[in-house]
Design a protein around this motif. Structure first.
Motif, PDB file in Angstrom:
ATOM      1  N   MET A  21       0.850  -1.186   0.000  1.00 58.62           N
ATOM      2  CA  MET A  21       0.000   0.000   0.000  1.00 58.62           C
ATOM      3  C   MET A  21       0.886   1.236   0.000  1.00 58.62           C
ATOM      4  SD  MET A  21      -3.259   0.858   2.500  1.00 58.62           S
ATOM      5  CE  MET A  21      -4.213  -0.515   1.829  1.00 58.62           C
ATOM      6  N   ARG A  22       0.539   2.207  -0.861  1.00 56.25           N
ATOM      7  CA  ARG A  22       1.335   3.405  -1.059  1.00 56.25           C
ATOM      8  C   ARG A  22       0.670   4.617  -0.418  1.00 56.25           C
ATOM      9  NH1 ARG A  22       1.498  -0.362  -4.632  1.00 56.25           N
ATOM     10  NH2 ARG A  22       3.199  -0.625  -6.120  1.00 56.25           N
ATOM     11  N   ASP A  23       1.446   5.673  -0.236  1.00 54.92           N
ATOM     12  CA  ASP A  23       0.925   6.973   0.209  1.00 54.92           C
ATOM     13  C   ASP A  23       0.010   6.816   1.413  1.00 54.92           C
ATOM     14  OD1 ASP A  23       2.214   8.202  -1.989  1.00 54.92           O
ATOM     15  OD2 ASP A  23       0.532   7.665  -3.289  1.00 54.92           O
ATOM     16  N   LEU A  24       0.537   6.217   2.478  1.00 50.34           N
ATOM     17  CA  LEU A  24      -0.294   5.896   3.635  1.00 50.34           C
ATOM     18  C   LEU A  24      -0.973   7.126   4.228  1.00 50.34           C
ATOM     19  CD1 LEU A  24       1.907   3.274   5.522  1.00 50.34           C
ATOM     20  CD2 LEU A  24       0.214   2.908   3.717  1.00 50.34           C
ATOM     21  N   GLY A  25      -0.310   8.257   4.170  1.00 48.75           N
ATOM     22  CA  GLY A  25      -0.864   9.464   4.772  1.00 48.75           C
ATOM     23  C   GLY A  25      -2.062  10.019   4.050  1.00 48.75           C
ATOM     24  N   SER A  26      -2.277   9.620   2.795  1.00 48.13           N
ATOM     25  CA  SER A  26      -3.406  10.141   2.029  1.00 48.13           C
ATOM     26  C   SER A  26      -4.247   9.045   1.406  1.00 48.13           C
ATOM     27  CB  SER A  26      -2.900  11.077   0.924  1.00 48.13           C
ATOM     28  OG  SER A  26      -1.996  10.395   0.061  1.00 48.13           O
ATOM     29  N   SER A  27      -3.951   7.792   1.723  1.00 49.64           N
ATOM     30  CA  SER A  27      -4.652   6.672   1.111  1.00 49.64           C
ATOM     31  C   SER A  27      -6.016   6.467   1.744  1.00 49.64           C
ATOM     32  CB  SER A  27      -3.832   5.388   1.244  1.00 49.64           C
ATOM     33  OG  SER A  27      -4.565   4.271   0.808  1.00 49.64           O
ATOM     34  N   TYR A  28      -7.044   6.424   0.896  1.00 46.40           N
ATOM     35  CA  TYR A  28      -8.395   6.149   1.378  1.00 46.40           C
ATOM     36  C   TYR A  28      -8.470   4.753   1.990  1.00 46.40           C
ATOM     37  CZ  TYR A  28     -13.422   5.232   1.323  1.00 46.40           C
ATOM     38  OH  TYR A  28     -14.698   4.893   1.684  1.00 46.40           O
ATOM     39  N   GLY A  29      -7.672   3.820   1.460  1.00 51.40           N
ATOM     40  CA  GLY A  29      -7.720   2.446   1.928  1.00 51.40           C
ATOM     41  C   GLY A  29      -6.982   2.206   3.228  1.00 51.40           C
ATOM     42  N   PHE A  30      -6.194   3.205   3.679  1.00 53.77           N
ATOM     43  CA  PHE A  30      -5.438   3.033   4.916  1.00 53.77           C
ATOM     44  C   PHE A  30      -6.193   3.753   6.035  1.00 53.77           C
ATOM     45  CE2 PHE A  30      -1.930   3.595   7.946  1.00 53.77           C
ATOM     46  CZ  PHE A  30      -1.433   2.308   7.960  1.00 53.77           C
ATOM     47  N   VAL A  31      -6.813   2.979   6.916  1.00 59.04           N
ATOM     48  CA  VAL A  31      -7.728   3.525   7.917  1.00 59.04           C
ATOM     49  C   VAL A  31      -7.051   4.554   8.816  1.00 59.04           C
ATOM     50  CG1 VAL A  31      -9.137   2.907   9.922  1.00 59.04           C
ATOM     51  CG2 VAL A  31      -9.177   1.467   7.857  1.00 59.04           C
ATOM     52  N   ARG A  32      -5.785   4.347   9.122  1.00 57.21           N
ATOM     53  CA  ARG A  32      -5.075   5.248  10.043  1.00 57.21           C
ATOM     54  C   ARG A  32      -4.284   6.319   9.287  1.00 57.21           C
ATOM     55  NH1 ARG A  32      -1.653   0.671  12.642  1.00 57.21           N
ATOM     56  NH2 ARG A  32      -2.010  -0.206  10.555  1.00 57.21           N
ATOM     57  N   SER A  33      -4.808   6.763   8.152  1.00 56.57           N
ATOM     58  CA  SER A  33      -4.043   7.645   7.267  1.00 56.57           C
ATOM     59  C   SER A  33      -3.650   8.963   7.931  1.00 56.57           C
ATOM     60  CB  SER A  33      -4.827   7.914   5.981  1.00 56.57           C
ATOM     61  OG  SER A  33      -6.055   8.547   6.266  1.00 56.57           O
ATOM     62  N   GLU A  34      -4.532   9.567   8.710  1.00 57.24           N
ATOM     63  CA  GLU A  34      -4.210  10.862   9.313  1.00 57.24           C
ATOM     64  C   GLU A  34      -3.016  10.747  10.255  1.00 57.24           C
ATOM     65  OE1 GLU A  34      -6.243  14.442  11.995  1.00 57.24           O
ATOM     66  OE2 GLU A  34      -7.463  12.755  11.287  1.00 57.24           O
ATOM     67  N   SER A  35      -3.050   9.770  11.148  1.00 62.16           N
ATOM     68  CA  SER A  35      -1.939   9.608  12.085  1.00 62.16           C
ATOM     69  C   SER A  35      -0.690   9.100  11.370  1.00 62.16           C
ATOM     70  CB  SER A  35      -2.326   8.668  13.230  1.00 62.16           C
ATOM     71  OG  SER A  35      -2.791   7.430  12.741  1.00 62.16           O
ATOM     72  N   ALA A  36      -0.858   8.309  10.284  1.00 64.96           N
ATOM     73  CA  ALA A  36       0.296   7.868   9.504  1.00 64.96           C
ATOM     74  C   ALA A  36       0.979   9.051   8.850  1.00 64.96           C
ATOM     75  CB  ALA A  36      -0.134   6.851   8.439  1.00 64.96           C
ATOM     76  N   GLY A  37       0.183   9.984   8.300  1.00 58.67           N
ATOM     77  CA  GLY A  37       0.755  11.176   7.694  1.00 58.67           C
ATOM     78  C   GLY A  37       1.497  12.021   8.703  1.00 58.67           C
ATOM     79  N   GLN A  38       0.946  12.160   9.902  1.00 60.29           N
ATOM     80  CA  GLN A  38       1.610  12.927  10.954  1.00 60.29           C
ATOM     81  C   GLN A  38       2.930  12.295  11.362  1.00 60.29           C
ATOM     82  OE1 GLN A  38      -1.352  13.066  14.049  1.00 60.29           O
ATOM     83  NE2 GLN A  38      -2.606  14.602  12.992  1.00 60.29           N
ATOM     84  N   ALA A  39       2.981  10.960  11.341  1.00 65.12           N
ATOM     85  CA  ALA A  39       4.206  10.246  11.718  1.00 65.12           C
ATOM     86  C   ALA A  39       5.221  10.177  10.586  1.00 65.12           C
ATOM     87  CB  ALA A  39       3.857   8.833  12.185  1.00 65.12           C
ATOM     88  N   GLY A  40       4.802  10.492   9.359  1.00 65.98           N
ATOM     89  CA  GLY A  40       5.707  10.407   8.214  1.00 65.98           C
ATOM     90  C   GLY A  40       5.784   9.036   7.594  1.00 65.98           C
ATOM     91  N   LEU A  41       4.805   8.164   7.882  1.00 64.92           N
ATOM     92  CA  LEU A  41       4.778   6.827   7.300  1.00 64.92           C
ATOM     93  C   LEU A  41       4.253   6.910   5.866  1.00 64.92           C
ATOM     94  CD1 LEU A  41       3.313   4.965  10.390  1.00 64.92           C
ATOM     95  CD2 LEU A  41       5.672   4.866   9.591  1.00 64.92           C
ATOM     96  N   THR A  42       4.917   6.236   4.953  1.00 71.00           N
ATOM     97  CA  THR A  42       4.591   6.387   3.534  1.00 71.00           C
ATOM     98  C   THR A  42       4.189   5.103   2.834  1.00 71.00           C
ATOM     99  OG1 THR A  42       6.926   6.096   2.952  1.00 71.00           O
ATOM    100  CG2 THR A  42       6.150   8.363   3.312  1.00 71.00           C
TER     101      THR A  42
END
Length: 313
Positions: free
Chosen positions: A170-191
């Protein structure tokens, strides 16, 4: 053409990767990437584990992935060597073919304020995937969110792996609709996220997820290979079905110079396919240009290797 990432100054989230195989009733070291941690490598080569002993032995005996957030001498045999090497946590993943243990993969990490990433173990309970345990480095808020998140079949990265029973990138975790924790992933810098099923003899559902950040990536390149006969025929081959370079964050599998198919014993992927065992190597011939370390894991299903996941750093 996508170029391999060659910035060796960027430290990966995982410091050491090794695998252990059962021989004469104990687990013995079969390969590993240790970087410049030569003393820890030497200590590992002199160690073996009985069933239930130490982290690899516990994963073998309990038939499930095991996370050690601290390396206590009471439960981690190489604690002194690990401390000297700056290693502070570890995850062990048993690789079963039916009821037979093929190997135990162990990854070890160090702490630090800039160490961001996630190694997560999810287990199904009451028709939901719950976080069994995980290591997140300095991503404390993301860890908190993960502990309070659960996944029905098909939802998020863990739930998608559960539903498909296949590894998934899965790509672009911080903005991915399919990644449920996208907001916190984006804040952490997870990609980037890699999820894979962990088959165990009990039939319980375990999913392992590796979440990579740009600053301290799990790896710089990921691959998923499909070896199911229904897809590739009966010639014992594996086909590359997905891949990503962590630096660029885009699919490279269609690049003409990359081999899309590997036969048994052909190259590094072929070694995994032919042996049914992991390949964990450092500086070995056959690694793609620009990479030093290589890890590839087989996923077994119904007596065969169904998929291979690989990552490079």
């Amino acid at each position: 053409m996508m170029e391999a990432m060659t910035d060796t100054e960027v430290r990966t989230f995982i410091e050491v990767t090794e695998y252990w195989v059962p021989e004469e009733g104990v687990l013995k070291l079969a390969g590993g990437n240790y970087g410049d941690l030569t003393e820890f490598k030497a200590a590992s080569g002199q160690t073996s584990f009985a069933k239930g002993e130490g982290l690899p032995g516990m994963a073998w005996a309990e038939e499930r992935p095991v996370v050690f957030k601290t390396l206590d001498p009471a439960s981690f045999k190489r604690a002194d060597a690990a401390r000297a090497a700056g290693l502070t946590s570890a995850v062990a993943v048993p690789l079963f073919d039916g009821k037979a243990l093929k190997a135990v993969l162990v990854v070890l990490c160090g702490d630090g304020e800039d160490r961001i990433g996630a190694l997560e173990v999810w287990q199904s309970k009451d028709n939901l995937l719950m976080l069994e345990d995980g290591y997140y480095g300095a991503a404390k808020h993301f860890e908190f969110v993960s502990k309070h998140t659960h996944f029905p079949r098909g939802q998020g990265l863990p739930g998608a792996v559960w539903a498909a029973n296949t590894p998934i990138l899965m790509r672009d975790l911080g903005s991915s609709y399919g990644f449920v924790r996208s907001e916190s992933a984006g804040q952490a810098g997870l990609t980037t996220g890699l999820g894979l099923p962990v088959p165990v003899p009990s039939g319980e559902t375990f999913v392992l997820t590796l979440l990579s950040a740009r600053g301290t990536p799990i790896a710089r390149r990921f691959e998923i290979w499909d070896a199911r006969a229904a897809r590739v025929g009966k010639d014992g081959a594996a086909v590359l079905i997905d891949g990503i370079c962590a630096r660029e964050g885009r699919l490279w599998a269609a690049e003409a110079e990359e081999p899309r198919r590997a036969a048994a014993w052909q190259g590094l992927i072929g070694r995994v396919l032919g042996s049914g065992l992991p390949v964990v190597d450092q500086g070995v011939a056959g690694i793609a240009a620009g990479y030093e370390n290589f890890v590839a894991l087989p996923i077994h299903s119904k007596g065969e290797v169904s998929h291979i996941v690989a990552w490079y750093s």
